[in-house]
Design a protein around this motif. Structure first.
Motif, PDB file in Angstrom:
ATOM      1  N   GLU A 118      -7.620   4.007  -2.395  1.00 19.09           N
ATOM      2  CA  GLU A 118      -7.643   4.361  -1.299  1.00 19.09           C
ATOM      3  C   GLU A 118      -7.078   3.410   0.005  1.00 19.09           C
ATOM      4  N   GLN A 122      -3.950   3.617   2.358  1.00 19.41           N
ATOM      5  CA  GLN A 122      -4.034   3.907   3.702  1.00 19.41           C
ATOM      6  C   GLN A 122      -3.121   2.873   4.434  1.00 19.41           C
ATOM      7  N   ASP A 126      -0.366   3.513   6.883  1.00 19.63           N
ATOM      8  CA  ASP A 126      -0.176   2.738   8.266  1.00 19.63           C
ATOM      9  C   ASP A 126       1.073   1.805   8.436  1.00 19.63           C
TER      10      ASP A 126
END
Length: 251
Positions: A118, A122, A126
Motif C-alpha cells: 500500500e 501510494q 503521489d
C-alpha cells in the motif's frame, strides 16, 4: 466468399442464396476464417470450433467438441478461483507476520522500515501526481476559489469600515453627570403656539363669542364606483327626469 481474405462482416439475411447453402452458418464460418460477424450475430471462438468439428465429423464430433469446451471453461474458472484464494491466504499470512514483527519490535506504520504494498502504491500515485500536476490542474476551480476569497475579503473590509461609524452614531456627545439631555428645538417652535392661539381668538370673534356648533352631518357617497350609464339606459333616465319635472310643475 472463401476467396475474400479480409472479409470481416457478412450479412445475407433474407437473401435467397442463403437457403441454397447447406448448413449455412456453420459452412460460412468454416470457409471464412477471418469472419467476425455473420448476419445479426457475432462469430465467437466457441462457435468456430464447433463448426470446424461439425465439418470434420458431423454432429457427434460437434457435441464432443462442445463438451471439451465446457470442461476447459470449468477448469479455467477453477484455476482462477484457486489463484484468488491463494492470493487471499498470502495476504493474510503477510499481515500476521507484519503484526507479529511490530509487536516484537514496537514499530508503527510511519516508523516501519519495511515498505508495504500500500505504501509503495501510494508513493507511485503521489509521484505520478507530481509529474502530471499541469494536466491535473483545474483552472476553473482555482479561478472560482480566488473569486470567493476576494469576495470574502471585501465583505470583511466593509464590515470593519462600517463598525466605527455605527459606534460613533450610538455614543453621541458626552453630558456631565446630573444633567439630562433636552430635545433640540428648531427655529419657529416657540412662535407656533402663539399663532394657534391668535387663530382661535379670531374665530371666536367672528362667531360673536359663541362656541361653534359641531357639524354632525355625514357625507354619503352613493354609487361612486358604479360604471357610467350605457346608451340604452341614458334615454330612460332622461325620460324619468322629465316626468318628475312635469309632476312637480303640476303640483
Amino acid at each position: 466468399f472463401a476467396r475474400m481474405e479480409n472479409l470481416r462482416v457478412l450479412y445475407l439475411k433474407g437473401n435467397p442464396c442463403s437457403k441454397k447453402i447447406p448448413n449455412y452458418r456453420k459452412s460460412i464460418t468454416v470457409y471464412c476464417p477471418d469472419l467476425k460477424y455473420l448476419d445479426d450475430r457475432p462469430v465467437f471462438p466457441e462457435d468456430r470450433r464447433a463448426a470446424e468439428a461439425f465439418n470434420r465429423g458431423g454432429l457427434e464430433e460437434e457435441r464432443a467438441e462442445r463438451r471439451r469446451i465446457r470442461e476447459e471453461n470449468n477448469a479455467k474458472h477453477e484455476a482462477n478461483m484457486k489463484a484468488f484464494q491463494a492470493m487471499i491466504d498470502r495476504a493474510k499470512a503477510e499481515k500476521r507476520e507484519r503484526t507479529a514483527m511490530r509487536e516484537e519490535d514496537k514499530y508503527t506504520d510511519e516508523t516501519d522500515p519495511v515498505e508495504s504494498n500500500e505504501q509503495r502504491m501510494q508513493k507511485m500515485v503521489d509521484k505520478w501526481k507530481e509529474d502530471n500536476a499541469d494536466d491535473l490542474r483545474d483552472d476553473a476551480k482555482e479561478h472560482a476559489m480566488r473569486c470567493l476569497a476576494a469576495e470574502r475579503e471585501r465583505e470583511r473590509e466593509r464590515e470593519q469600515s462600517a463598525a466605527p461609524s455605527n459606534d460613533a452614531s450610538l455614543e453621541g456627545p458626552l453630558m456631565p453627570e446630573g444633567e439630562e439631555s433636552e430635545p433640540q428645538r428648531q427655529e419657529g417652535d416657540e412662535d407656533r403656539p402663539q399663532e394657534a392661539e391668535a387663530q382661535e381668538e379670531a374665530e371666536r370673534e367672528e362667531d360673536g363669542g359663541e362656541k361653534k356648533k359641531e357639524d354632525n352631518r355625514k357625507l354619503v357617497y352613493e354609487d361612486i364606483w358604479d360604471d357610467l350609464p350605457t346608451s340604452q339606459s341614458a334615454p330612460a333616465a332622461a325620460g324619468g327626469g322629465s316626468a318628475a319635472a312635469a309632476a312637480a310643475a303640476a303640483s
